[in-house]
Design an enzyme around this catalytic site. Structure first.
Site, mmCIF file in Angstrom:
data_model
loop_
_atom_site.group_PDB
_atom_site.id
_atom_site.type_symbol
_atom_site.label_atom_id
_atom_site.label_comp_id
_atom_site.label_asym_id
_atom_site.label_seq_id
_atom_site.Cartn_x
_atom_site.Cartn_y
_atom_site.Cartn_z
ATOM 1 N N GLU A 25 48.812 37.195 43.516
ATOM 2 C CA GLU A 25 48.608 35.853 42.971
ATOM 3 C C GLU A 25 47.365 35.736 42.081
ATOM 4 O OE1 GLU A 25 50.604 32.983 46.294
ATOM 5 O OE2 GLU A 25 48.720 33.920 46.896
HETATM 6 C C1 ACM Z 1 50.520 36.439 49.777
HETATM 7 O O1 ACM Z 1 51.163 35.777 50.619
HETATM 8 N N1 ACM Z 1 49.927 35.827 48.778
HETATM 9 C C2 ACM Z 1 50.411 37.884 49.875
#
Ligand code: ACM
Length: 523
Positions: free
Chosen positions: A332
């Protein structure tokens, strides 16, 4: 009593619990009992009933066929656990001499595998395998005893028979996010005790995120001083000193569990960016963050200082981490430009290798030049996992829709989120990591991991609602091949673990999908 001489120089190891006064024991009337009726989780590869029982007596001795000193860790652990479990002291002795007539097995596996064979006779319990196998077998024995202790009539007896067992996957893990909310050393140890009983062998610690930096880095002290000073919701946060971390690593190692440290980067780094303004591209300080949004922070890929920071952080943590993996996160990173993300991952991977560790990362990190045998943790995008496979990486399966322990059971759940799915106890259990991603081959799946993100739970007590009973299902998904598993059979066994969980003070979610034993559930 005539003795048979046993050489101690055997390469392979085997252990036996043997009752003193061996010859006379065999004459006693033993209650008939069925080993295959004991609801062991994870389900063993095979269980053979011999229809009698072993009596737990106060004066048992653990004899081990081991090089002098080599048994210490496993034998000390078993001795301590035996006392807690039965109230009895267990003598531990090297097996120089054995009573005639006892067959000794010395053809075990090497020390690293979990495979074991346990032969429970009326007078002797014999465990075949190396030290790791011994401890895994002991956890099976512990479960049998705990389950037998639920009934006055059976509490001192272990049903006789043979258990042959081996895990389907080499890596069976859970993850604790100690960043969104901080968890104490004692809480982490409690979690380790529980996962040990269900034969997990890795604990991944998510040690940094936007909301908190949780491990002391001596060369960058403000990371914990400032970056560890709060958490989601604005609480006081906290952090592990390096001594605390070593204590956790040792506690896990004593139970043959390996710690995987994660420093999430280049995104999820607000706590670091708030602690050291110079890590930001604009050199300006960031505010501490106590919300639960993701994807807004990034380390500055163009700055040389960023890689000095990585080298110091990865170096200090690697030096106190005996396990093979260093997890760099990599998920992310929405505000890191794509080309810069690749530059960053490639440099981070090099630094991890320089410090002697194998790089591990969330599935996005397979975009980089990752080395063969690095480990991609699949949580989100199947193509990222197969891309990793194509580059020679191994894959740990943690699909958010099936394996995330922070997902709510249903819309009425007290804690948790549901951005990926609602995961009830059946959905968490009833999936096959080997068929989950098309084109991902079994030989490239290292194992499974069930992560617990902690945005909505602030301590272990609250976390238990999300962890249990699903954690037991993930233990079985990792250990028992899917061909040998069924929800119908598993849920019946699970129903019988409730009194043990209650006895341990675990506040589990009483899922209506499980027909919990009613006498047990009466509080
Ligand atoms: C995640 O759940 N961002 C690895």
């Amino acid at each position: 009593m005539q003795m048979t001489r046993i050489k101690l120089s055997l390469v392979f190891f085997s252990f036996i619990l043997i009752s003193i006064g061996l010859v006379s024991c065999g004459q006693e009337e033993r209650p008939k009992a069925s080993l295959s009726d004991v609801p062991i989780i994870p389900k063993p590869s095979s269980v053979e009933d011999h229809g009698s029982s072993f009596l737990i007596k106060p004066d048992l001795t653990l004899y081990h066929l081991y090089e002098p000193g080599a048994c210490k860790k496993a034998c000390d652990f078993v001795k301590e656990e035996w006392k807690l479990l039965t109230g009895y002291d267990l003598k531990v002795e090297p097996l120089m001499d054995a009573p005639e007539g006892i067959v000794l097995f010395a053809k075990g596996d090497d020390d690293k595998t979990d495979n074991y064979k346990m032969i429970i006779g009326e007078d002797v319990i014999q465990i075949e395998g190396g030290a790791t196998s011994f401890v895994r077998a002991f956890q099976t024995l512990k479960q049998i005893i705990l389950l037998q202790q639920q009934n006055e009539a059976t509490r001192n007896y272990i049903p006789t028979g043979v258990i042959v067992d081996e895990p389907n996957f080499e890596y069976r893990g859970t993850m604790l996010d100690v960043s969104r909310h901080f968890f104490t050393v004692e809480e982490v140890k409690e979690h380790i005790d529980m996962i040990a009983l269900y034969k997990f062998n890795y604990l991944h610690l998510h040690l940094s995120d936007d909301q908190g930096w949780r491990i002391e880095i001596k060369s960058w002290p403000n990371l914990t001083k400032h970056g560890g000073s709060t958490e989601v919701g604005g609480g006081v946060g906290g952090f592990f000193t390096q001594e605390d971390y070593k204590e956790i690593v040792q506690y896990a190692a004593d139970r043959f569990i390996t710690i995987v440290p994660e420093i999430d980067m280049p995104g999820h780094t607000n706590a670091a960016l708030a602690s050291y303004p110079e890590l930001n591209c604009d050199g300006k300080e960031r505010e501490l963050y106590t919300g639960i949004e993701v994807g807004f922070s990034t380390l500055c890929v163009d700055k040389e200082l960023t890689y000095k920071f990585l080298d110091d952080v990865i170096g200090e943590i690697s030096a106190i981490t005996p396990g093979p993996y260093f997890h760099l996160g990599g998920d992310e990173s929405h505000v890191t430009p794509e080309d810069e993300y690749l530059v960053f991952i490639n440099k981070a991977v090099e630094i991890i290798q320089k410090h002697g560790k194998t790089p591990m990362g969330w599935d996005e990190f397979t975009a980089g030049d990752i080395p063969v045998n690095s480990v991609a943790q699949h949580w989100h995008t199947p193509e990222n996992a197969t891309r990793g496979q194509a580059k020679g990486a191994k894959v740990v399966m943690s699909p958010a829709k099936r394996a995330y322990l922070d997902m709510q059971y249903d819309s009425t759940s007290t804690y948790g989120l549901h951005w990926a799915a609602y995961i009830d106890v059946k959905n968490g259990y009833d999936w096959d990591p080997e068929n989950y991603i098309e084109g991902l081959n079994k030989e490239n799946i290292l194992g499974i991991e069930a992560p617990l993100w902690t945005e909505t739970v602030s301590n272990l007590n609250e976390a238990e609602y999300l962890l249990y009973p699903r954690l037991l299902g993930y233990a079985e998904v990792g250990w028992t091949p899917s061909a040998d598993r069924s929800w119908e059979d598993y849920s019946k066994r699970l129903a019988k673990h409730s009194s043990y969980l209650q006895k341990m003070g675990v506040e589990f979610y009483e899922s209506p999908l499980v027909d919990w034993e009613t006498d047990v559930m009466a509080k």
